[in-house]
Design a protein around this motif. Structure first.
Motif, PDB file in Angstrom:
ATOM      1  N   ASN A   1     -52.668  18.431 -11.534  1.00 48.57           N
ATOM      2  CA  ASN A   1     -52.792  16.977 -11.680  1.00 48.57           C
ATOM      3  C   ASN A   1     -53.336  16.523 -13.042  1.00 48.57           C
ATOM      4  OD1 ASN A   1     -51.772  16.498  -9.099  1.00 48.57           O
ATOM      5  ND2 ASN A   1     -53.812  16.507  -8.160  1.00 48.57           N
ATOM      6  N   LYS A   2     -52.919  17.219 -14.096  1.00 52.45           N
ATOM      7  CA  LYS A   2     -53.303  16.802 -15.447  1.00 52.45           C
ATOM      8  C   LYS A   2     -52.078  16.795 -16.354  1.00 52.45           C
ATOM      9  CE  LYS A   2     -57.656  16.165 -14.640  1.00 52.45           C
ATOM     10  NZ  LYS A   2     -58.251  14.813 -14.722  1.00 52.45           N
ATOM     11  N   ARG A   3     -52.062  15.834 -17.281  1.00 51.00           N
ATOM     12  CA  ARG A   3     -50.964  15.718 -18.224  1.00 51.00           C
ATOM     13  C   ARG A   3     -51.129  16.726 -19.358  1.00 51.00           C
ATOM     14  NH1 ARG A   3     -48.266  10.863 -17.667  1.00 51.00           N
ATOM     15  NH2 ARG A   3     -46.660  12.020 -18.805  1.00 51.00           N
ATOM     16  N   ALA A   4     -50.014  16.999 -20.034  1.00 50.38           N
ATOM     17  CA  ALA A   4     -50.026  17.979 -21.119  1.00 50.38           C
ATOM     18  C   ALA A   4     -50.984  17.577 -22.231  1.00 50.38           C
ATOM     19  CB  ALA A   4     -48.614  18.155 -21.673  1.00 50.38           C
ATOM     20  N   GLU A   5     -51.051  16.284 -22.524  1.00 48.41           N
ATOM     21  CA  GLU A   5     -51.938  15.819 -23.602  1.00 48.41           C
ATOM     22  C   GLU A   5     -53.404  16.121 -23.281  1.00 48.41           C
ATOM     23  OE1 GLU A   5     -49.638  14.039 -22.115  1.00 48.41           O
ATOM     24  OE2 GLU A   5     -48.166  13.516 -23.669  1.00 48.41           O
ATOM     25  N   GLU A   6     -53.781  15.931 -22.029  1.00 50.77           N
ATOM     26  CA  GLU A   6     -55.157  16.213 -21.623  1.00 50.77           C
ATOM     27  C   GLU A   6     -55.456  17.702 -21.724  1.00 50.77           C
ATOM     28  OE1 GLU A   6     -56.413  13.524 -18.045  1.00 50.77           O
ATOM     29  OE2 GLU A   6     -54.297  14.050 -17.766  1.00 50.77           O
TER      30      GLU A   6
ATOM     31  N   ASN B   1     -49.342  34.751 -31.830  1.00 42.26           N
ATOM     32  CA  ASN B   1     -50.230  33.640 -31.466  1.00 42.26           C
ATOM     33  C   ASN B   1     -49.506  32.528 -30.703  1.00 42.26           C
ATOM     34  OD1 ASN B   1     -51.462  34.592 -34.416  1.00 42.26           O
ATOM     35  ND2 ASN B   1     -53.006  34.163 -32.849  1.00 42.26           N
ATOM     36  N   LEU B   2     -48.272  32.800 -30.277  1.00 40.45           N
ATOM     37  CA  LEU B   2     -47.490  31.778 -29.596  1.00 40.45           C
ATOM     38  C   LEU B   2     -48.108  31.387 -28.256  1.00 40.45           C
ATOM     39  CD1 LEU B   2     -44.884  30.063 -29.180  1.00 40.45           C
ATOM     40  CD2 LEU B   2     -43.909  32.091 -28.057  1.00 40.45           C
ATOM     41  N   ALA B   3     -48.331  30.100 -28.076  1.00 41.10           N
ATOM     42  CA  ALA B   3     -48.727  29.530 -26.786  1.00 41.10           C
ATOM     43  C   ALA B   3     -47.795  28.363 -26.487  1.00 41.10           C
ATOM     44  CB  ALA B   3     -50.177  29.054 -26.814  1.00 41.10           C
ATOM     45  N   ILE B   4     -47.574  28.101 -25.210  1.00 44.48           N
ATOM     46  CA  ILE B   4     -46.692  27.009 -24.793  1.00 44.48           C
ATOM     47  C   ILE B   4     -47.406  26.160 -23.751  1.00 44.48           C
ATOM     48  CG2 ILE B   4     -44.482  26.384 -23.745  1.00 44.48           C
ATOM     49  CD1 ILE B   4     -43.471  29.185 -24.574  1.00 44.48           C
ATOM     50  N   ILE B   5     -47.442  24.869 -23.974  1.00 43.73           N
ATOM     51  CA  ILE B   5     -47.981  23.932 -22.986  1.00 43.73           C
ATOM     52  C   ILE B   5     -46.803  23.136 -22.436  1.00 43.73           C
ATOM     53  CG2 ILE B   5     -49.486  21.958 -22.571  1.00 43.73           C
ATOM     54  CD1 ILE B   5     -51.318  22.962 -24.748  1.00 43.73           C
ATOM     55  N   SER B   6     -46.634  23.186 -21.114  1.00 39.94           N
ATOM     56  CA  SER B   6     -45.468  22.591 -20.474  1.00 39.94           C
ATOM     57  C   SER B   6     -45.895  21.753 -19.280  1.00 39.94           C
ATOM     58  CB  SER B   6     -44.503  23.691 -20.028  1.00 39.94           C
ATOM     59  OG  SER B   6     -43.395  23.157 -19.345  1.00 39.94           O
ATOM     60  N   GLU B   7     -45.426  20.522 -19.251  1.00 38.95           N
ATOM     61  CA  GLU B   7     -45.724  19.619 -18.135  1.00 38.95           C
ATOM     62  C   GLU B   7     -44.530  19.584 -17.188  1.00 38.95           C
ATOM     63  OE1 GLU B   7     -46.357  14.848 -17.634  1.00 38.95           O
ATOM     64  OE2 GLU B   7     -47.487  15.822 -19.241  1.00 38.95           O
ATOM     65  N   HIS B   8     -44.804  19.750 -15.889  1.00 42.12           N
ATOM     66  CA  HIS B   8     -43.743  19.729 -14.892  1.00 42.12           C
ATOM     67  C   HIS B   8     -44.254  18.973 -13.679  1.00 42.12           C
ATOM     68  CE1 HIS B   8     -40.183  21.050 -12.728  1.00 42.12           C
ATOM     69  NE2 HIS B   8     -40.945  21.460 -11.731  1.00 42.12           N
TER      70      HIS B   8
ATOM     71  N   ASN C   1     -34.866  29.785 -23.774  1.00 48.07           N
ATOM     72  CA  ASN C   1     -35.149  28.387 -24.087  1.00 48.07           C
ATOM     73  C   ASN C   1     -36.546  28.011 -23.597  1.00 48.07           C
ATOM     74  OD1 ASN C   1     -32.467  27.801 -25.131  1.00 48.07           O
ATOM     75  ND2 ASN C   1     -31.773  27.944 -23.003  1.00 48.07           N
ATOM     76  N   VAL C   2     -37.271  27.276 -24.422  1.00 46.15           N
ATOM     77  CA  VAL C   2     -38.647  26.903 -24.119  1.00 46.15           C
ATOM     78  C   VAL C   2     -38.707  25.482 -23.583  1.00 46.15           C
ATOM     79  CG1 VAL C   2     -40.927  26.455 -25.122  1.00 46.15           C
ATOM     80  CG2 VAL C   2     -39.625  28.480 -25.821  1.00 46.15           C
ATOM     81  N   TYR C   3     -39.429  25.301 -22.486  1.00 50.77           N
ATOM     82  CA  TYR C   3     -39.677  23.970 -21.934  1.00 50.77           C
ATOM     83  C   TYR C   3     -41.130  23.608 -22.207  1.00 50.77           C
ATOM     84  CZ  TYR C   3     -35.391  25.129 -19.437  1.00 50.77           C
ATOM     85  OH  TYR C   3     -34.114  25.500 -19.123  1.00 50.77           O
ATOM     86  N   GLY C   4     -41.338  22.714 -23.138  1.00 52.00           N
ATOM     87  CA  GLY C   4     -42.694  22.339 -23.501  1.00 52.00           C
ATOM     88  C   GLY C   4     -42.884  22.390 -25.004  1.00 52.00           C
ATOM     89  N   ARG C   5     -44.128  22.276 -25.415  1.00 53.40           N
ATOM     90  CA  ARG C   5     -44.463  22.273 -26.837  1.00 53.40           C
ATOM     91  C   ARG C   5     -45.101  23.606 -27.212  1.00 53.40           C
ATOM     92  NH1 ARG C   5     -48.572  18.149 -30.113  1.00 53.40           N
ATOM     93  NH2 ARG C   5     -47.970  18.853 -32.203  1.00 53.40           N
TER      94      ARG C   5
END
Length: 210
Positions: free
Chosen positions: A12-17, A44-51, A192-196
């Motif tokens: 229950n949190k957004r990607a920006e948070e 150092n690759l990390a991915i933040i993805s909102e779903h 393919n990457v979903y997210g930033r």
């Protein structure tokens, strides 16, 4: 060597948070979090993805602070956070934190690191569906309870649920479990990457040059 994978599943949190909180964790750990295009194999690759309602953080391959980061996000954001892990392709596991406190966990091979462990330790890793659903709105115990079995106690069942993609004994069963929680793995079969994407580093995980 097999796959080592770590993910935080933030409820229950957004990607920006999550990004703001993870940057705070990295800074506290003498590192940083930088939104920057990097190759999939960058250390150092990390991915933040909102779903849907939830957000996932896929950590770098050699990042070993996944539980610490998940607990931090949980406390800082005052929410529930799953700390998912695939260990050497031998098993998948998770620990669930709520407002920084460990509230539940599961490992299908609880004696993986020790041949003999106490009954109390075994019980602590068995998973508890009614307990977990308290922290994920809209989730029913029946939707996840069949995952919580020891792999050495398996009968003839191949999958936890008919609509799952992966079988018991396959570490990628974690993807099916995440899907039941309303989360998705942020890289598809074609890469393919979903997210930033970001560069994430800490004192323990050094920042590598491109």
């Amino acid at each position: 060597m097999g796959i080592f994978l770590s993910i935080s599943g933030v409820i229950n949190k957004r990607a920006e948070e999550v990004e703001t909180s993870l940057r705070k964790f990295a800074t506290n750990a003498e590192g940083g979090l930088l939104g920057e295009e990097v190759e999939e194999d960058h250390p150092n690759l990390a991915i933040i993805s909102e779903h849907g309602q939830h957000t996932t953080v896929l950590y770098p391959n050699d990042f070993i602070e996944w539980d610490d980061a998940s607990a931090f996000l949980s406390l800082d954001l005052q929410t529930s956070v799953f700390s998912f892990h695939i260990h050497d392709e031998d098993l998948w596991m998770f620990q669930l934190f709520h407002k920084g406190q460990l509230v539940s966990r599961f490992n299908p091979v609880p004696d993986y690191w020790q041949d003999v462990i106490s009954d109390q330790e075994l019980q602590s890793w068995q998973g508890n569906a009614p307990e977990i659903v308290q922290y994920v709105s809209g989730l029913s115990a029946a939707t996840i309870e069949k995952y919580f079995v020891r792999w050495d106690d398996l009968g003839e069942e191949d999958k936890a649920y008919p609509d799952d993609e992966f079988e018991y004994g396959d570490c990628w069963q974690i993807v099916d479990f995440m899907a039941k929680l309303g989360m998705e793995y942020p890289i598809d079969e074609e890469g393919n990457v979903y997210g930033r994407v970001y560069k994430l580093w800490t004192k323990q995980l050094k920042l590598e040059d491109d």
